[in-house]
Design an enzyme around this catalytic site. Structure first.
Site, PDB file in Angstrom:
ATOM      1  N   ASP A   1       0.822  -1.213   0.000  1.00 27.81           N
ATOM      2  CA  ASP A   1       0.000   0.000   0.000  1.00 27.81           C
ATOM      3  C   ASP A   1       0.854   1.260   0.000  1.00 27.81           C
ATOM      4  OD1 ASP A   1       0.993  -0.241   2.542  1.00 27.81           O
ATOM      5  OD2 ASP A   1      -0.917   0.048   3.570  1.00 27.81           O
TER       6      ASP A   1
ATOM      7  N   LYS B   1       4.841   1.400  16.008  1.00 25.51           N
ATOM      8  CA  LYS B   1       3.798   2.276  16.549  1.00 25.51           C
ATOM      9  C   LYS B   1       4.080   2.694  17.998  1.00 25.51           C
ATOM     10  CE  LYS B   1       1.091   0.837  12.822  1.00 25.51           C
ATOM     11  NZ  LYS B   1       0.710  -0.383  12.185  1.00 25.51           N
TER      12      LYS B   1
ATOM     13  N   ASP C   1       2.186   5.980   2.426  1.00 23.74           N
ATOM     14  CA  ASP C   1       1.310   4.822   2.658  1.00 23.74           C
ATOM     15  C   ASP C   1      -0.107   5.320   2.397  1.00 23.74           C
ATOM     16  OD1 ASP C   1      -0.624   3.270   4.066  1.00 23.74           O
ATOM     17  OD2 ASP C   1       0.917   2.427   5.350  1.00 23.74           O
TER      18      ASP C   1
HETATM   19  N1  GDD Z   1      -0.893 -11.369   2.685  1.00 18.52           N
HETATM   20  C1  GDD Z   1      -1.155 -10.628   3.751  1.00 18.52           C
HETATM   21  N2  GDD Z   1      -1.697 -11.233   4.852  1.00 18.52           N
HETATM   22  N3  GDD Z   1      -0.886  -9.316   3.739  1.00 18.52           N
HETATM   23  C2  GDD Z   1      -1.158  -8.591   4.846  1.00 18.52           C
HETATM   24  C3  GDD Z   1      -1.736  -9.157   6.008  1.00 18.52           C
HETATM   25  C4  GDD Z   1      -2.030 -10.570   6.001  1.00 18.52           C
HETATM   26  O1  GDD Z   1      -2.522 -11.148   6.972  1.00 18.52           O
HETATM   27  N4  GDD Z   1      -1.896  -8.172   6.928  1.00 18.52           N
HETATM   28  C5  GDD Z   1      -1.426  -7.036   6.359  1.00 18.52           C
HETATM   29  N5  GDD Z   1      -0.992  -7.286   5.098  1.00 18.52           N
HETATM   30  C6  GDD Z   1      -0.409  -6.311   4.160  1.00 18.52           C
HETATM   31  C7  GDD Z   1      -1.280  -5.099   3.943  1.00 18.52           C
HETATM   32  O2  GDD Z   1      -2.156  -5.320   2.837  1.00 18.52           O
HETATM   33  C8  GDD Z   1      -0.252  -4.023   3.652  1.00 18.52           C
HETATM   34  O3  GDD Z   1       0.103  -4.000   2.267  1.00 18.52           O
HETATM   35  C9  GDD Z   1       0.970  -4.454   4.437  1.00 18.52           C
HETATM   36  O4  GDD Z   1       0.778  -5.842   4.736  1.00 18.52           O
HETATM   37  C10 GDD Z   1       1.166  -3.657   5.733  1.00 18.52           C
HETATM   38  O5  GDD Z   1      -0.023  -3.720   6.490  1.00 18.52           O
HETATM   39  P1  GDD Z   1      -0.762  -2.409   7.011  1.00 18.52           P
HETATM   40  O6  GDD Z   1      -1.951  -2.854   7.746  1.00 18.52           O
HETATM   41  O7  GDD Z   1      -0.927  -1.427   5.909  1.00 18.52           O
HETATM   42  O8  GDD Z   1       0.301  -1.898   8.072  1.00 18.52           O
HETATM   43  P2  GDD Z   1       0.572  -0.416   8.580  1.00 18.52           P
HETATM   44  O9  GDD Z   1       0.474   0.547   7.480  1.00 18.52           O
HETATM   45  O10 GDD Z   1      -0.248  -0.175   9.793  1.00 18.52           O
HETATM   46  O11 GDD Z   1       2.113  -0.525   9.099  1.00 18.52           O
HETATM   47  C11 GDD Z   1       3.096  -1.100   8.272  1.00 18.52           C
HETATM   48  O12 GDD Z   1       3.491  -0.216   7.243  1.00 18.52           O
HETATM   49  C12 GDD Z   1       4.150   0.989   7.703  1.00 18.52           C
HETATM   50  C13 GDD Z   1       4.581   1.746   6.462  1.00 18.52           C
HETATM   51  O13 GDD Z   1       3.511   1.993   5.656  1.00 18.52           O
HETATM   52  C14 GDD Z   1       4.278  -1.493   9.157  1.00 18.52           C
HETATM   53  O14 GDD Z   1       5.162  -2.258   8.342  1.00 18.52           O
HETATM   54  C15 GDD Z   1       5.011  -0.259   9.693  1.00 18.52           C
HETATM   55  O15 GDD Z   1       6.203  -0.650  10.369  1.00 18.52           O
HETATM   56  C16 GDD Z   1       5.379   0.661   8.541  1.00 18.52           C
HETATM   57  O16 GDD Z   1       5.987   1.853   9.040  1.00 18.52           O
HETATM   58 MG    MG Z   2      -0.210   0.483   5.524  1.00 20.97          MG
END
Ligand code: GDD
Ligand code: MG
Length: 349
Positions: free
Chosen positions: A107, A158, A214
């Site tokens: 994303d 976080k 993001d």
């Molecule tokens: N296949 C799969 N299965 N993908 C997953 C799953 C799962 O169970 N859960 C989450 N994802 C994918 C989401 O679709 C996304 O592309 C990515 O993993 C990260 O998940 P998010 O839910 O978007 O996390 P975030 O934005 O809160 O935090 C993450 O991204 C940040 C940067 O954008 C973390 O990696 C943070 O450390 C990071 O700073």
């Molecule tokens: Mg994200």
């Protein structure tokens, strides 16, 4: 080079948009979001991508198919969500993964120099290298301080007390050894279980710069749209009109005022005297006459009758219909298929 794209999250923060279309293929500037990421990966030498899907996976496969440009696409679908690291272990067990793998959060819209991250990974002999990007506000991200030699000092997902403004940008280079450390057969989080344990054991940060966002919240989805329209991020978009807007060919907007900074999807119509400002209409949206949409998103197939007002930050779900004279208030969320009738004000869900 091979990449695995994590594309299985539910995108809860982007509801109601993600109730009908998964975040990875959500239209952004009239294209499935992941096509921007795939073009960026291809520019940096990736020729194979494993798309790790769960939630609404068929839609991802249907939209992207078997190949995008020079990248062969493979799909791995999870029965149960495996978190962020679990899918990598799962793909490795299926025998799909080479000894070195790029892993991307699915994303992120970015144009930072991935080739330089790979080169640093190689030069350091790292087990894992995480791209780190400086942001004004670290809330909602993984905060990652590094030492002078770029070894990661801590991985703080976080955290309320960030020691630096450098965050995890969601682009990792991993050696097989790391993939083998991920527990098999269950959901595993890189952020909570894998990276914190790798600190001091070959975990490096690559200090990336360039555009990075993001897109996973409504504000940031709109921000990404405006940034693409204004070319603040490298991409291959069709030309914008004089208001900086992108109107898909074949959409009918004569007599309406579109812009600044708006996107009108395919097969839309916007009636006479209506205004669409800093807003996004996905495909097949119909807007009547004398309506005003400001700083909002209207999902596929929604119908807005005459004299409707959609205020800042509102999101109208796919196929919803809003009757004449209604006001969709600031920040409101209208569910897919909902009927907003009688011109009654609709407040946030
Ligand atoms: N296949 C799969 N299965 N993908 C997953 C799953 C799962 O169970 N859960 C989450 N994802 C994918 C989401 O679709 C996304 O592309 C990515 O993993 C990260 O998940 P998010 O839910 O978007 O996390 P975030 O934005 O809160 O935090 C993450 O991204 C940040 C940067 O954008 C973390 O990696 C943070 O450390 C990071 O700073
Ligand atoms: Mg994200």
């Amino acid at each position: 080079m091979q990449a695995l794209v994590l594309a299985g999250g539910e995108g809860t923060r982007l509801r109601p948009l993600t109730l009908s279309v998964p975040k990875p293929v959500m239209p952004l500037a009239n294209r499935p979001f992941l096509t921007f990421m795939l073009e960026w990966l291809e520019r940096h030498g990736v020729n194979e991508a494993i798309l790790s899907c769960g939630f609404l996976s068929e839609a991802v496969e249907r939209v992207l198919g078997e190949r995008y440009g020079g990248i062969a696409l493979r799909y791995v679908v999870e029965d149960e969500p495996l978190g962020t690291a679990g899918p990598v272990r799962h793909a490795a067990e299926l025998g799909l993964v080479a000894d070195r793998l790029l892993v991307l959060n699915g994303d992120v819209l970015t144009d930072f120099d991935l080739s330089a991250e790979l080169a640093q990974h190689e030069a350091k002999g790292a087990l894992a290298t995480l791209a780190l990007i400086a942001v004004p506000d670290t809330a909602g991200y993984g905060v990652v301080p590094t030492r002078d030699d770029l070894q990661v000092e801590a991985f703080l997902e976080k955290t309320a007390a960030p020691p630096t403004n450098r965050i995890n940008a969601g682009a990792y280079v991993l050696e097989r050894e790391v993939m083998e450390r991920i527990p098999a057969g269950r959901a595993v989080s890189f952020e909570h279980e894998v990276f914190p344990q790798l600190v001091g054991h070959g975990l490096y940060g690559y200090l990336a710069d360039g555009y990075w966002l993001d897109i996973g919240t409504p504000d940031r989805y709109l921000e990404a749209t405006y940034d693409l329209l204004a070319e603040r991020v490298e991409s291959a978009l069709p030309p914008r009109d004089e208001t900086g807007s992108l109107v898909a060919e074949g959409s009918i907007t004569s007599g309406a005022r579109i812009g600044p900074m708006s996107v009108i999807g395919h097969h839309c119509s916007v009636g006479v005297g209506s205004t669409v400002e800093r807003s996004v209409l996905h495909d097949d949206v119909r807007v009547g006459a004398g309506s005003t949409i400001t700083g909002a998103v209207v999902a596929q197939g929604a119908r807005l009758e005459d004299a409707v007002v959609v205020e800042e930050g509102a999101m109208v779900g796919a196929g919803a219909s809003v009757s004449a004279g209604s006001r969709v208030e600031r920040g409101a969320r209208i569910d897919p298929g909902a009927v907003v009738s009688g011109g009654q004000p609709v407040g946030p869900a």
